[in-house]
Design a protein around this motif. Sequence first.
Motif, PDB file in Angstrom:
ATOM      1  N   SER A 137       0.843  -1.197   0.000  1.00 47.96           N
ATOM      2  CA  SER A 137       0.000   0.000   0.000  1.00 47.96           C
ATOM      3  C   SER A 137       0.877   1.245   0.000  1.00 47.96           C
ATOM      4  O   SER A 137       2.106   1.164  -0.107  1.00 47.96           O
ATOM      5  N   ARG A 184       3.064  -1.202  -6.228  1.00 50.46           N
ATOM      6  CA  ARG A 184       2.327  -1.948  -5.218  1.00 50.46           C
ATOM      7  C   ARG A 184       2.089  -3.400  -5.645  1.00 50.46           C
ATOM      8  O   ARG A 184       1.938  -3.700  -6.835  1.00 50.46           O
ATOM      9  N   GLU A 212      -2.405  -2.750   3.557  1.00 52.89           N
ATOM     10  CA  GLU A 212      -3.388  -2.576   2.478  1.00 52.89           C
ATOM     11  C   GLU A 212      -4.792  -2.355   3.022  1.00 52.89           C
ATOM     12  O   GLU A 212      -5.657  -1.841   2.309  1.00 52.89           O
ATOM     13  N   PRO A 233      -6.108   1.368   1.593  1.00 55.09           N
ATOM     14  CA  PRO A 233      -6.349   0.642   0.338  1.00 55.09           C
ATOM     15  C   PRO A 233      -6.345   1.593  -0.859  1.00 55.09           C
ATOM     16  O   PRO A 233      -6.473   2.820  -0.699  1.00 55.09           O
TER      17      PRO A 233
END
Length: 237
Positions: free
Chosen positions: A62, A143, A186, A190
């Motif tokens: 993230s 990511r 994450e 997010p």
Amino acid sequence: MKNKRNNSIADHLIFWTVTYWLHIVLCVCILFLRRIGYVNFLHRERASLGKGPLLIVANHPSLWEPWLMPGLFFPRSVLHPYRHIPWCTPDPHTYDRWYLFFLRPRSIPIPRDDKRGSVHAFHRMVDILQGGERIVLFPEGGRTNRGDTFRTAPNNARIREPKHGMAQMVLRTHATVLPIWVAGAERVLPVGALFPRFWHRTTMVVGKPIVWQPDDSDEKIHEQVIQTLLALSCEVI
């Protein structure tokens, strides 16, 4: 070799008037999150290294974990900021955002689709490491969830196939590698979220520092870092 950090007067000014103080505020906030149980550093003592170049290598689930990395080196970073506040490696899109100007004195933007720009960033990172400083590098090149090819741990944790530039950097600078596995970030930030969801827990597992031998190969370094990161994922509680 002389370190080519912060060449301009403007960089020095921004660092000492804004970046340094925001670093302290950020680390105090991280300390608070650790105290209430929303951030957990496992084996944090392994980050207590002295002088010498250090390449902090981590997975990249993230945009949250880059903000947590400086907390590993607090409070030593207060007294020795140039040595202990790590350089970050954002993409140019993040680097160019005006409201993140305070990151620029400690940032090395890495363009993902510009070979010439990537080479320039690589040489700059080599200069910084040869100056005895610290760099946070996410060798996945972006990511994790945006990857196509992955390595998988026995617990089904996965990492994108890292770029080989990391190993080349280690060979050129003899930097110690500090591997870190990040889990849960994450959920905190997010993709598409505007604000962090601090009520989710993030765990960062710090691995044992890896010191390479002069006769180690590019492929050996590359493979050992991958396997070390995947092994650290199995320590997440």
